[in-house]
Design a protein around this motif. Sequence first.
Motif, PDB file in Angstrom:
ATOM      1  N   LEU A   1       0.844  -1.197   0.000  1.00  0.00           N
ATOM      2  CA  LEU A   1       0.000   0.000   0.000  1.00  0.00           C
ATOM      3  C   LEU A   1       0.876   1.244   0.000  1.00  0.00           C
ATOM      4  O   LEU A   1       1.843   1.334   0.763  1.00  0.00           O
ATOM      5  N   ARG A   2       0.542   2.191  -0.869  1.00  0.00           N
ATOM      6  CA  ARG A   2       1.293   3.455  -0.950  1.00  0.00           C
ATOM      7  C   ARG A   2       0.328   4.628  -1.066  1.00  0.00           C
ATOM      8  O   ARG A   2      -0.754   4.504  -1.660  1.00  0.00           O
TER       9      ARG A   2
ATOM     10  N   GLY B   1      -2.253  -2.498  -1.876  1.00  0.00           N
ATOM     11  CA  GLY B   1      -3.201  -2.900  -0.852  1.00  0.00           C
ATOM     12  C   GLY B   1      -4.473  -3.452  -1.478  1.00  0.00           C
ATOM     13  O   GLY B   1      -4.472  -4.032  -2.563  1.00  0.00           O
ATOM     14  N   LYS B   2      -5.572  -3.256  -0.795  1.00  0.00           N
ATOM     15  CA  LYS B   2      -6.880  -3.703  -1.263  1.00  0.00           C
ATOM     16  C   LYS B   2      -7.900  -2.619  -0.995  1.00  0.00           C
ATOM     17  O   LYS B   2      -8.123  -2.225   0.142  1.00  0.00           O
TER      18      LYS B   2
ATOM     19  N   THR C   1     -11.088  20.670   4.336  1.00  0.00           N
ATOM     20  CA  THR C   1     -11.319  19.445   5.105  1.00  0.00           C
ATOM     21  C   THR C   1     -11.043  18.221   4.224  1.00  0.00           C
ATOM     22  O   THR C   1     -11.173  18.267   3.003  1.00  0.00           O
ATOM     23  N   LEU C   2     -10.646  17.140   4.894  1.00  0.00           N
ATOM     24  CA  LEU C   2     -10.359  15.883   4.210  1.00  0.00           C
ATOM     25  C   LEU C   2     -11.426  14.863   4.566  1.00  0.00           C
ATOM     26  O   LEU C   2     -11.662  14.572   5.738  1.00  0.00           O
ATOM     27  N   ALA C   3     -12.085  14.290   3.540  1.00  0.00           N
ATOM     28  CA  ALA C   3     -13.078  13.241   3.752  1.00  0.00           C
ATOM     29  C   ALA C   3     -12.387  11.874   3.749  1.00  0.00           C
ATOM     30  O   ALA C   3     -11.255  11.718   3.282  1.00  0.00           O
ATOM     31  N   ALA C   4     -13.104  10.854   4.270  1.00  0.00           N
ATOM     32  CA  ALA C   4     -12.531   9.515   4.383  1.00  0.00           C
ATOM     33  C   ALA C   4     -12.198   8.912   3.015  1.00  0.00           C
ATOM     34  O   ALA C   4     -11.343   8.029   2.918  1.00  0.00           O
ATOM     35  N   ASP C   5     -12.860   9.395   1.944  1.00  0.00           N
ATOM     36  CA  ASP C   5     -12.563   8.851   0.615  1.00  0.00           C
ATOM     37  C   ASP C   5     -11.387   9.554  -0.055  1.00  0.00           C
ATOM     38  O   ASP C   5     -11.078   9.288  -1.221  1.00  0.00           O
TER      39      ASP C   5
ATOM     40  N   ASP D   1      -6.076   0.288   4.075  1.00  0.00           N
ATOM     41  CA  ASP D   1      -6.813  -0.463   3.052  1.00  0.00           C
ATOM     42  C   ASP D   1      -7.846  -1.379   3.689  1.00  0.00           C
ATOM     43  O   ASP D   1      -8.073  -1.356   4.908  1.00  0.00           O
ATOM     44  N   SER D   2      -8.483  -2.228   2.859  1.00  0.00           N
ATOM     45  CA  SER D   2      -9.574  -3.097   3.330  1.00  0.00           C
ATOM     46  C   SER D   2      -9.169  -4.561   3.413  1.00  0.00           C
ATOM     47  O   SER D   2     -10.027  -5.441   3.471  1.00  0.00           O
ATOM     48  N   ASP D   3      -7.864  -4.846   3.406  1.00  0.00           N
ATOM     49  CA  ASP D   3      -7.418  -6.230   3.473  1.00  0.00           C
ATOM     50  C   ASP D   3      -7.508  -6.746   4.906  1.00  0.00           C
ATOM     51  O   ASP D   3      -7.796  -5.996   5.838  1.00  0.00           O
ATOM     52  N   THR D   4      -7.290  -8.059   5.077  1.00  0.00           N
ATOM     53  CA  THR D   4      -7.276  -8.682   6.400  1.00  0.00           C
ATOM     54  C   THR D   4      -5.976  -9.433   6.584  1.00  0.00           C
ATOM     55  O   THR D   4      -5.737 -10.418   5.885  1.00  0.00           O
ATOM     56  N   PRO D   5      -5.098  -8.993   7.491  1.00  0.00           N
ATOM     57  CA  PRO D   5      -5.199  -7.757   8.277  1.00  0.00           C
ATOM     58  C   PRO D   5      -4.957  -6.550   7.384  1.00  0.00           C
ATOM     59  O   PRO D   5      -4.306  -6.665   6.343  1.00  0.00           O
TER      60      PRO D   5
END
Length: 371
Positions: free
Chosen positions: A194-195, A220-221, A239-243, A264-268
């Motif tokens: 992830l970068r 990442g994912k 302001t910075l949004a989560a997206d 990212d959305s990977d596990t972990p």
Amino acid sequence: MRKLLAALMGAVVLTVGACSFAPDLSRFAACDAAGGCPSGTSCLASANRCLPACGEGGPCDDGPAPVEDAGVEQDGGMEVDAGTVDAGGADAGEPDAGEPDAGPPALALESTPLMEAVETVPYSARLQARGGTPPYTFNATGQLPAGITLDTEGRVTGTPTRAGDLVLPVEVTDQSTPTKRASGSLTLRVRPLLRVAGPEPLADAASNRAYTERISATGGKGPYSFALAPEQSLPSGLTLAADGVITGTTTQAGETSFTVVVTDSDTPPQSVTGTLSITLTNATGNVKLLSRAVPTGRVGSDYSYTLRTTGGSGSLFNWSVKDGALPPGILFDTKEGILYGKPTSGTDFTFEISVVDLLANDKQSYTLHID
């Protein structure tokens, strides 16, 4: 009659195979010519002897004195004394040989998945085996993936150079005589690193004008989640949004640097930080490119970035690539000023983009790096 036969046989326990029973009935009186017998007896025609009649009336009369030897004879003609036959079965007292020793279980490579790796990040894990006779010796039976090594103790180390499922052809041997062997192909999952992709710097903010810019990430994912690092702040009014979208209006002069965290959305999940900057610029009536850089991209991943402008009449803009070449797989929307596509090869690609309005134009050189 059945009780009498049982009484005669009671002293004899047969454990030898194929024996015949021949009791001596000579002590009993013979039947007369008409088959008659004295009161209390009845004629056993097959032996022509008067045997006691019993069963219904009570216990049998044992008759004359018992026979010393029951006369049990084997098929081979050899007599066996009834008192010497072992009633305990055919076991002559020899110890039980028991089940044969099956030896150690079969040798096998453990099927437990290897710990995941991340591309360009140093990695270390250890292979396992079961069964056979330890200690085990491990060897590669084919070419290992780039950056990965395997030693005889089963240690997998190195730095994977690319993401994806890497195949490790492995053989394990033990200390048995003869040596046992087991082989297989193990899979090492390597996650893409992830970068924070930028752009760096972000598009300039025109003083006291509505501002919109998007921070990108690669690897990442997805989807990704963005946030400011602790004790970090954007120019006042933004302001910075989560997206990853930054919006607002600012008049804060100069350049503001800050650190963002992307997860990212990977596990972990992976989380990384990146330092970005925004510079305030004066607004003008003519068209002006605010984007001074473009985000980095990744081979095989979707890419999209909208170039930012201020001034002019946006609906009449005419965009074009003037010099250089776009990365293979990347296209340019000459109506909207959007770079998009899916890059197919990685390196740095430099090109110049021009925007033309009815009364003015502007241009900017960009370098698009593809991992």
